[in-house]
Design an enzyme around this catalytic site. Structure first.
Site, PDB file in Angstrom:
ATOM      1  N   ASP A 145     -11.245  -6.718  21.915  1.00  0.00           N
ATOM      2  CA  ASP A 145     -10.244  -6.632  22.981  1.00  0.00           C
ATOM      3  C   ASP A 145     -10.826  -6.061  24.264  1.00  0.00           C
ATOM      4  OD1 ASP A 145      -7.527  -6.658  24.122  1.00  0.00           O
ATOM      5  OD2 ASP A 145      -7.721  -4.479  24.000  1.00  0.00           O
TER       6      ASP A 145
ATOM      7  N   MET B 137      -8.212   0.446   1.173  1.00  0.00           N
ATOM      8  CA  MET B 137      -7.507  -0.304   2.216  1.00  0.00           C
ATOM      9  C   MET B 137      -7.523   0.443   3.546  1.00  0.00           C
ATOM     10  SD  MET B 137      -6.983  -3.110   0.823  1.00  0.00           S
ATOM     11  CE  MET B 137      -6.249  -3.809   2.288  1.00  0.00           C
ATOM     12  N   GLU B 138      -7.432   1.761   3.490  1.00  0.00           N
ATOM     13  CA  GLU B 138      -7.487   2.549   4.719  1.00  0.00           C
ATOM     14  C   GLU B 138      -8.836   2.387   5.406  1.00  0.00           C
ATOM     15  OE1 GLU B 138      -4.001   3.784   2.570  1.00  0.00           O
ATOM     16  OE2 GLU B 138      -6.045   3.395   1.911  1.00  0.00           O
TER      17      GLU B 138
ATOM     18  N   CYS C 233       0.842  -1.202   0.000  1.00  0.00           N
ATOM     19  CA  CYS C 233       0.000   0.000   0.000  1.00  0.00           C
ATOM     20  C   CYS C 233       0.874   1.247   0.000  1.00  0.00           C
ATOM     21  CB  CYS C 233      -0.899   0.041   1.241  1.00  0.00           C
ATOM     22  SG  CYS C 233      -2.345  -0.989   1.118  1.00  0.00           S
ATOM     23  N   HIS C 234       0.416   2.251  -0.728  1.00  0.00           N
ATOM     24  CA  HIS C 234       1.115   3.537  -0.703  1.00  0.00           C
ATOM     25  C   HIS C 234       0.881   4.206   0.650  1.00  0.00           C
ATOM     26  CE1 HIS C 234       0.682   2.836  -5.023  1.00  0.00           C
ATOM     27  NE2 HIS C 234       1.747   3.598  -5.168  1.00  0.00           N
TER      28      HIS C 234
END
Length: 156
Positions: free
Chosen positions: A127, A112-113, A76-77
């Protein structure tokens, strides 16, 4: 055609040199299913745990992760996002719906972000609630929509 493989069959970063700078957005969604004993602790729009406010912490974690996507996904950039917004809602099936929308004016998109932001927010919910139950399921993570670049996409 695989965009992250060069002519020799080796991994490579996509060359965006010739691409046009455009406004790009992407929205991704993760769905978290909480067991009844955890879900009943929901008070208004927040779930409190011994670690603190679950959804507020998940929002911060998701935004931080989206900003670090280029460090997490090898090809990824690295991008400086213009904006990242995470919302957490409860749907009709009593599931926690995490939406992450990222935007940028750049030569490459932010799918992707958005996916990383939604995923890490969902993992943070897990969590923060795992002490109450391990019967938590992150059901799905998917792209909902994207604009800019070669083609727009919107899941029906």
């Amino acid at each position: 055609m695989l965009t992250h493989i060069n002519k020799q069959g080796n991994p490579n970063m996509v060359d965006v040199t010739e691409k046009q700078v455009t406004q790009r957005t992407a929205t991704a969604r993760s769905i978290v299913v909480l067991p009844a004993e955890v879900f009943e602790l929901l008070s208004g729009d927040e779930l409190q745990s011994k670690k603190g406010p679950v959804f507020q912490t998940a929002i911060i974690a998701g935004i931080m992760a989206a900003k670090k996507t280029g460090d997490l996904i090898p090809l990824c950039h690295p991008l400086g996002l213009d904006n990242c917004n995470i919302s957490i809602q409860i749907n009709e099936q009593q599931e926690v719906v995490v939406d992450c929308t990222a935007s940028i004016t750049a030569k490459t998109g932010v799918e992707m972000e958005a996916l990383v932001g939604a995923s890490i927010a969902a993992l943070t919910i897990y969590d923060m609630c795992k002490a109450m139950s391990h019967d938590i399921v992150i059901k799905e993570t998917k792209l909902i929509a994207k604009t800019g670049g070669k083609r727009d996409f919107k899941r029906s």
